[in-house]
Design an enzyme around this catalytic site. Structure first.
Site, PDB file in Angstrom:
ATOM      1  N   HIS A  96       0.865  -1.185   0.000  1.00 14.77           N
ATOM      2  CA  HIS A  96       0.000   0.000   0.000  1.00 14.77           C
ATOM      3  C   HIS A  96       0.895   1.227   0.000  1.00 14.77           C
ATOM      4  O   HIS A  96       1.813   1.331   0.818  1.00 14.77           O
ATOM      5  CB  HIS A  96      -0.903  -0.001   1.230  1.00 14.77           C
ATOM      6  CG  HIS A  96      -1.679   1.263   1.421  1.00 14.77           C
ATOM      7  ND1 HIS A  96      -2.422   1.848   0.408  1.00 14.77           N
ATOM      8  CD2 HIS A  96      -1.829   2.077   2.506  1.00 14.77           C
ATOM      9  CE1 HIS A  96      -2.996   2.943   0.862  1.00 14.77           C
ATOM     10  NE2 HIS A  96      -2.656   3.105   2.137  1.00 14.77           N
ATOM     11  N   HIS A  98       1.025   5.738  -1.010  1.00 17.18           N
ATOM     12  CA  HIS A  98       0.335   6.964  -1.395  1.00 17.18           C
ATOM     13  C   HIS A  98       1.153   7.634  -2.490  1.00 17.18           C
ATOM     14  O   HIS A  98       1.396   8.842  -2.458  1.00 17.18           O
ATOM     15  CB  HIS A  98       0.140   7.873  -0.184  1.00 17.18           C
ATOM     16  CG  HIS A  98      -0.901   7.388   0.765  1.00 17.18           C
ATOM     17  ND1 HIS A  98      -2.124   7.996   0.929  1.00 17.18           N
ATOM     18  CD2 HIS A  98      -0.915   6.311   1.598  1.00 17.18           C
ATOM     19  CE1 HIS A  98      -2.834   7.329   1.830  1.00 17.18           C
ATOM     20  NE2 HIS A  98      -2.120   6.300   2.256  1.00 17.18           N
ATOM     21  N   ASP A 121       0.813  -4.496 -21.500  1.00 13.78           N
ATOM     22  CA  ASP A 121       1.822  -5.494 -21.166  1.00 13.78           C
ATOM     23  C   ASP A 121       1.510  -6.180 -19.843  1.00 13.78           C
ATOM     24  O   ASP A 121       1.994  -7.284 -19.563  1.00 13.78           O
ATOM     25  CB  ASP A 121       3.205  -4.850 -21.064  1.00 13.78           C
ATOM     26  CG  ASP A 121       3.842  -4.583 -22.416  1.00 13.78           C
ATOM     27  OD1 ASP A 121       3.434  -5.220 -23.405  1.00 13.78           O
ATOM     28  OD2 ASP A 121       4.753  -3.739 -22.473  1.00 13.78           O
ATOM     29  N   HIS A 172      -8.668   7.483  -1.475  1.00 12.90           N
ATOM     30  CA  HIS A 172      -7.581   7.039  -0.617  1.00 12.90           C
ATOM     31  C   HIS A 172      -6.295   6.897  -1.444  1.00 12.90           C
ATOM     32  O   HIS A 172      -5.615   7.887  -1.683  1.00 12.90           O
ATOM     33  CB  HIS A 172      -7.989   5.731   0.080  1.00 12.90           C
ATOM     34  CG  HIS A 172      -7.065   5.285   1.153  1.00 12.90           C
ATOM     35  ND1 HIS A 172      -7.378   4.238   2.010  1.00 12.90           N
ATOM     36  CD2 HIS A 172      -5.826   5.693   1.506  1.00 12.90           C
ATOM     37  CE1 HIS A 172      -6.374   4.050   2.850  1.00 12.90           C
ATOM     38  NE2 HIS A 172      -5.420   4.918   2.554  1.00 12.90           N
ATOM     39  N   TYR A 230       7.926 -13.386 -24.629  1.00  9.19           N
ATOM     40  CA  TYR A 230       8.735 -12.336 -24.016  1.00  9.19           C
ATOM     41  C   TYR A 230       9.690 -12.940 -22.981  1.00  9.19           C
ATOM     42  O   TYR A 230       9.309 -13.823 -22.221  1.00  9.19           O
ATOM     43  CB  TYR A 230       7.820 -11.305 -23.332  1.00  9.19           C
ATOM     44  CG  TYR A 230       8.569 -10.208 -22.609  1.00  9.19           C
ATOM     45  CD1 TYR A 230       8.974  -9.069 -23.279  1.00  9.19           C
ATOM     46  CD2 TYR A 230       8.877 -10.336 -21.259  1.00  9.19           C
ATOM     47  CE1 TYR A 230       9.655  -8.053 -22.614  1.00  9.19           C
ATOM     48  CE2 TYR A 230       9.562  -9.341 -20.589  1.00  9.19           C
ATOM     49  CZ  TYR A 230       9.955  -8.206 -21.271  1.00  9.19           C
ATOM     50  OH  TYR A 230      10.638  -7.215 -20.615  1.00  9.19           O
TER      51      TYR A 230
END
Length: 234
Positions: A96, A98, A121, A172, A230
């Site tokens: 998580h 910000h 991609d 958030h 790839y």
């Protein structure tokens, strides 16, 4: 010596990558790593600057967010991590942040549109943004309900958490996850870069439409499909 040294090391390394990648400022974020056999996870302690973190500072919690080992208070987002580990049985790590661009899209309550092949991609659809949390949830067990805000959004949109490994929590900020804590960090960096590219794309051409289907399919399948080519394979 801790019985969870390896798990703490994995969580520590994931957390330390966040400032290195420019995804967090001060203490704005956290990463965790899970041990499925023991049904516990290691997570960053709350409010501790990254420069001061040590492996032994990582806090071990169970899937009810109860502390199993550690002398520091775990991240304020621990209950959110616990919900995701409990609900999604195959993920190995959660991040998580910000981060600037991802958070800006979350604050705008907007999905991140798929405009180009960099996005394709990794994903074949927009990165979803949840609706704002209900007042009764905010005033109740907020972090716990944030976990279900994420889970419910993917269910409502019929998205598989094993394929869509990132989301914006409305008003958030971003959450990402993956098979390992390292993959969750990778997804967090990808989410931020895609968010930045999408923002800049709209500044250059506000009328741009979504990426054409043929390019979505081609770029995703050449990296992830059964006939992917790839990289160097196994």
């Amino acid at each position: 010596m801790s019985n969870y040294r390896t798990l703490k090391e994995e969580a520590y390394q994931a957390n330390m990558q966040l400032p290195e990648l420019g995804l967090v400022l001060f203490t704005f974020g956290n990463a965790s790593a899970v041990d499925r056999k023991r049904e516990v996870f290691a997570i960053k302690p709350s409010g501790v600057p990254y420069a001061d973190l040590k492996v032994e500072d990582m806090v071990i919690c169970d899937f009810e967010a109860k502390i199993i080992e550690g002398t520091l208070r775990p991240s304020s987002d621990t209950k959110t991590h616990a919900v995701l580990y409990k609900e999604w049985g195959t993920i190995g790590g959660i991040v998580h942040t910000h981060s600037t661009y991802g958070t800006a899209w979350a604050q705008a309550l907007s999905d991140i549109p798929i405009f180009g092949t960099t996005h394709a991609d990794h994903l074949v659809s927009d990165i979803p943004c949840t609706v704002p949390m209900k007042d009764e949830y905010i005033q109740g067990d907020y972090e716990h309900m944030t976990g279900y805000q994420i889970v419910d959004c993917l269910k409502e949109r019929d998205l598989d958490y094993n394929e869509m490994e990132m989301i914006l929590v409305g008003s958030h900020a971003p959450f990402t996850w993956g098979a390992t804590a390292a993959k969750a960090v990778y997804n967090s960096a990808v989410c931020e870069e895609i968010a930045k590219m999408a923002y800049l794309t709209l500044q250059i051409n506000p009328d741009i439409g979504p990426l054409k289907e043929a390019l979505k399919k081609k770029h995703f399948e050449r990296k992830h499909g059964k006939d992917s080519y790839y990289g160097q394979g196994n």
